[in-house]
Design an enzyme around this catalytic site. Structure first.
Site, PDB file in Angstrom:
ATOM      1  N   TYR A 101       0.859  -1.193   0.000  1.00 55.14           N
ATOM      2  CA  TYR A 101       0.000   0.000   0.000  1.00 55.14           C
ATOM      3  C   TYR A 101       0.887   1.233   0.000  1.00 55.14           C
ATOM      4  O   TYR A 101       1.812   1.321   0.825  1.00 55.14           O
ATOM      5  CB  TYR A 101      -0.888   0.018   1.251  1.00 55.14           C
ATOM      6  CG  TYR A 101      -1.720   1.283   1.359  1.00 55.14           C
ATOM      7  CD1 TYR A 101      -3.015   1.325   0.861  1.00 55.14           C
ATOM      8  CD2 TYR A 101      -1.192   2.437   1.931  1.00 55.14           C
ATOM      9  CE1 TYR A 101      -3.774   2.485   0.928  1.00 55.14           C
ATOM     10  CE2 TYR A 101      -1.936   3.609   1.994  1.00 55.14           C
ATOM     11  CZ  TYR A 101      -3.217   3.628   1.489  1.00 55.14           C
ATOM     12  OH  TYR A 101      -3.957   4.776   1.540  1.00 55.14           O
ATOM     13  N   GLU A 185      -3.239   7.386  -4.333  1.00 53.70           N
ATOM     14  CA  GLU A 185      -3.161   6.127  -3.593  1.00 53.70           C
ATOM     15  C   GLU A 185      -3.026   4.965  -4.555  1.00 53.70           C
ATOM     16  O   GLU A 185      -3.733   4.915  -5.561  1.00 53.70           O
ATOM     17  CB  GLU A 185      -4.438   5.964  -2.757  1.00 53.70           C
ATOM     18  CG  GLU A 185      -4.465   4.688  -1.926  1.00 53.70           C
ATOM     19  CD  GLU A 185      -5.842   4.449  -1.309  1.00 53.70           C
ATOM     20  OE1 GLU A 185      -6.013   4.736  -0.113  1.00 53.70           O
ATOM     21  OE2 GLU A 185      -6.742   3.981  -2.029  1.00 53.70           O
TER      22      GLU A 185
END
Ligand code: GDP
Ligand code: MN
Length: 377
Positions: A101, A185
């Site tokens: 992530y 993201e």
């Protein structure tokens, strides 16, 4: 404004982040040939501006082009958390070794940017962040310095990402800065079984204050959740937000308009909208504002609250009078003018003697009047 995954991927690719080859289709018929061009076996992904698609059935593997068409048919029109799927992306599948992530987000409280990264990316990242916060690194990024080699290395080390993530972290920062984003993201950023880092899913939130530089995304139409009145107002360049009350509101300056909403609410009525006409109040802006507000069937009265600072009240009054020549006023209008040239402004309005226009000298008095008229109407 949030971008769709396929748009985020486009920007990742332009800034040097690897993404699997993919195509976007809006009909199931187009899915089969697209899947064929991608090699047959594809991941079919619903394009909606909300997270958690995978868990909601919006990410499915299709073994061949026939399955891709069938999956696309089932997915198109599907509802994911209140968002209707109008397009799907077909992507060449990736053999995943590990899911990471990585994101950058504006941290308003800290007055800086934050890199958030974890070696435990994927669909459970929220749970990881909650249960084992130590598995998620949070590193402030000084926007003046940016993500240099050293900063990227620090983020990668803190998050236990492989060293190959350093150029990806630097490229992702270039996406944030270059595209005027508030959030970028990648989840998951995957290490493939043959060792490459690939962005499998992306989310980008653009800074609406830079919208004038983002003509590229305008063709995409209004944001989901925007009311038709807001779309119309935006097209006229108005700073308008639809609310669910019955008193239409026009004011100059965001602070004054917000106070006006409060005062109207304090009088027991509910504001129907926020509309800030800003400095200067041309007849055109007044006419546009009144047109949008009167198009709202819930509006029972309209309150114009202007404090003349740089804006002169006589010009605002002129604007209202000329606006009333083009707009048919169908509900009562209460005007409160104060400040620069207020006396002259009030005279001009009184001179027009419109049966539906009333004046008040104080903000409280004007709000009370507008609230009473709304209740009476
Ligand atoms: P989200 O649920 O909206 O975050 O959708 P994602 O695009 O992140 O996909 C959810 C999950 O599906 C990922 O975390 C992966 O585990 C899986 N996934 C997506 N694309 C692929 C792929 O090409 N190959 C494999 N093996 N899994 C994938
Ligand atoms: Mn994801």
């Amino acid at each position: 404004m949030d971008l769709y995954e396929h748009q985020a991927r486009e920007l990742f690719a332009e800034h040097g982040i690897a993404v699997p080859p993919a195509e976007v289709v809006t009909t199931a018929r187009d899915a089969a040939p697209a899947a064929r061009r991608l090699g047959g076996r594809v991941v079919v992904k619903a394009q909606v501006k909300t997270g958690g698609r995978g868990k909601a059935g919006g990410v499915k593997l299709a073994a061949d082009e026939a399955a891709a068409e069938l999956t696309a048919r089932r997915m198109l029109g599907m509802d994911i958390k209140g968002h209707t799927v109008e397009k799907v992306m077909l992507a060449r599948p990736v053999a995943i070794d590990t899911e990471f992530y990585v994101s950058y987000v504006l941290d308003r409280a800290a007055g800086t940017f934050l890199a958030i990264a974890s070696a435990e990316g994927g669909m459970e990242i929220e749970q990881v962040a909650e249960e084992r916060p130590e598995a998620v690194a949070r590193i402030p990024v000084d926007p003046a310095e940016g993500v240099t080699e050293a900063v990227a290395a620090r983020i990668a080390t803190a998050a236990r990402l492989p060293a190959t993530a350093v150029p990806v972290l630097r490229a992702l920062w270039r996406v944030l800065v270059g595209e005027d984003a508030l959030l970028v993201e990648v989840n998951p950023l995957v290490r493939t079984t043959d060792g490459h880092l690939v962005a499998l899913d992306g989310k980008i939130t653009l800074d609406d204050n830079a919208r004038f530089r983002q003509a590229r995304w305008a063709a995409d139409g209004p944001e989901p959740g925007t009311s038709p009145l807001e779309t119309e107002a935006a097209a006229k360049g108005l700073n308008y937000v639809k609310l669910d009350g019955e008193v239409g509101i026009i004011g100059n300056g965001a602070g004054l308009v917000m106070s006006t909403l409060d005062v109207v609410a304090g009088c027991g009525a509910r504001p129907a909208n926020f509309l800030d006409i800003g400095g200067g109040a041309s007849a055109q802006v007044m006419a546009d504002g009144l047109t949008v507000i009167l198009a709202d069937p819930d509006v029972k009265s309209v309150l114009v609250n202007v404090f003349g600072g740089i804006t002169a009240c006589d010009q605002v009054a002129d604007g209202i009078v000329r606006a009333l020549e083009t707009v048919t006023l169908t509900r009562p209008l209460v005007v409160r003018l104060d400040g620069n040239n207020a006396a002259r402004g009030r005279e001009i309005l009184a001179g027009c003697a419109h049966p539906l226009v009333q004046q008040a000298t104080t903000m409280d008095g004007a709000a009370r009047r507008a609230a009473d008229l709304a209740h009476a109407g």
